[in-house]
Design a protein around this motif. Structure first.
Motif, PDB file in Angstrom:
ATOM      1  N   GLY A 163      -2.327 129.566 -42.493  1.00 37.85           N
ATOM      2  CA  GLY A 163      -1.765 128.938 -41.318  1.00 37.85           C
ATOM      3  C   GLY A 163      -2.115 129.182 -39.895  1.00 37.85           C
ATOM      4  N   CYS A 164      -2.738 130.321 -39.743  1.00 34.14           N
ATOM      5  CA  CYS A 164      -3.224 130.472 -38.416  1.00 34.14           C
ATOM      6  C   CYS A 164      -4.521 129.645 -38.156  1.00 34.14           C
ATOM      7  CB  CYS A 164      -3.645 132.168 -38.483  1.00 34.14           C
ATOM      8  SG  CYS A 164      -2.431 133.094 -38.348  1.00 34.14           S
ATOM      9  N   SER A 165      -4.905 129.458 -36.977  1.00 35.50           N
ATOM     10  CA  SER A 165      -6.022 129.012 -36.526  1.00 35.50           C
ATOM     11  C   SER A 165      -7.248 129.964 -37.038  1.00 35.50           C
ATOM     12  CB  SER A 165      -6.214 129.008 -35.031  1.00 35.50           C
ATOM     13  OG  SER A 165      -5.147 128.638 -34.592  1.00 35.50           O
ATOM     14  N   GLN A 166      -8.617 129.152 -37.209  1.00 36.83           N
ATOM     15  CA  GLN A 166      -9.528 129.856 -37.560  1.00 36.83           C
ATOM     16  C   GLN A 166     -10.197 130.759 -36.688  1.00 36.83           C
ATOM     17  OE1 GLN A 166     -10.980 129.628 -40.540  1.00 36.83           O
ATOM     18  NE2 GLN A 166     -12.355 131.371 -39.918  1.00 36.83           N
ATOM     19  N   ARG A 167      -9.762 130.478 -35.360  1.00 39.30           N
ATOM     20  CA  ARG A 167     -10.092 131.314 -34.033  1.00 39.30           C
ATOM     21  C   ARG A 167      -8.772 131.689 -33.440  1.00 39.30           C
ATOM     22  NH1 ARG A 167     -14.290 133.569 -32.745  1.00 39.30           N
ATOM     23  NH2 ARG A 167     -13.994 133.765 -30.626  1.00 39.30           N
ATOM     24  N   MET A 168      -8.257 132.817 -33.778  1.00 37.77           N
ATOM     25  CA  MET A 168      -6.980 133.330 -33.228  1.00 37.77           C
ATOM     26  C   MET A 168      -6.947 133.751 -31.939  1.00 37.77           C
ATOM     27  SD  MET A 168      -5.894 135.352 -36.668  1.00 37.77           S
ATOM     28  CE  MET A 168      -4.190 135.702 -36.153  1.00 37.77           C
ATOM     29  N   THR A 169      -6.097 133.474 -31.285  1.00 36.34           N
ATOM     30  CA  THR A 169      -5.610 133.981 -29.801  1.00 36.34           C
ATOM     31  C   THR A 169      -4.875 135.278 -30.116  1.00 36.34           C
ATOM     32  OG1 THR A 169      -3.269 132.984 -29.730  1.00 36.34           O
ATOM     33  CG2 THR A 169      -5.078 131.915 -29.134  1.00 36.34           C
ATOM     34  N   PHE A 170      -4.917 136.134 -29.024  1.00 33.54           N
ATOM     35  CA  PHE A 170      -4.119 137.332 -29.096  1.00 33.54           C
ATOM     36  C   PHE A 170      -2.637 137.239 -29.626  1.00 33.54           C
ATOM     37  CE2 PHE A 170      -1.883 140.963 -27.091  1.00 33.54           C
ATOM     38  CZ  PHE A 170      -2.379 142.017 -27.995  1.00 33.54           C
ATOM     39  N   GLU A 171      -2.112 136.154 -28.883  1.00 41.48           N
ATOM     40  CA  GLU A 171      -0.735 135.703 -29.137  1.00 41.48           C
ATOM     41  C   GLU A 171      -0.418 135.307 -30.454  1.00 41.48           C
ATOM     42  OE1 GLU A 171      -2.520 134.723 -26.485  1.00 41.48           O
ATOM     43  OE2 GLU A 171      -1.453 135.714 -25.005  1.00 41.48           O
TER      44      GLU A 171
END
Length: 144
Positions: A50-58
């Protein structure tokens, strides 16, 4: 969190190969291992679903915290490691052959890459090409 948030963020940014303050989801395992955790690939898949393919630090912080919590809750008996390796210690000397251990690490269970197996072997193989089961277990469990 075992590390300060600033330290975790600095490590996170090292893994940012594009310069957009994001990491590829596939890098989460390498990053959390660099931060001292030892999750299975299944654990990583579970918490990054469920996380984005490119994850932010948040996005990464709760993922890291979930993996850290899961690791702290894992209970393992060192004796179970001995029992598992006893099967491969055919001479009952408390040692394994380097080539045999490498084969085990790269073919069975949660398979390691050649580089990962070589990193472990480099830390525990003696000059005769043997691996002490005691040394191996202390190394992989981070116990002394």
């Amino acid at each position: 969190m075992n590390h300060s948030i600033d330290y975790v963020q600095d490590c996170f940014l090292v893994f940012d190969k594009v310069g957009d303050s994001r990491i590829d989801k596939k890098q989460v395992g390498d990053l959390v291992r660099a931060l001292g955790l030892n999750p299975t690939n299944k654990d990583i898949d579970r918490v990054t679903k469920g996380c984005s393919q490119r994850m932010t630090f948040e996005e990464f912080v709760p993922t890291y915290q979930a993996l850290e919590k899961a690791e702290s809750e894992k209970e393992f008996e060192v004796s179970s490691f001995y029992e598992g390796f006893k099967v491969f210690d055919t001479e009952n000397k408390g040692t394994l052959k380097e080539a045999e251990l490498k084969d085990i690490l790269t073919r069975l269970g949660e398979k390691l890459s050649e580089d990962e197996a070589n990193a472990i072997l480099g830390a525990v193989v003696d000059s005769d090409g043997k691996v002490s089961v005691d040394s191996l277990i202390r190394y992989v469990t981070n116990t002394n």
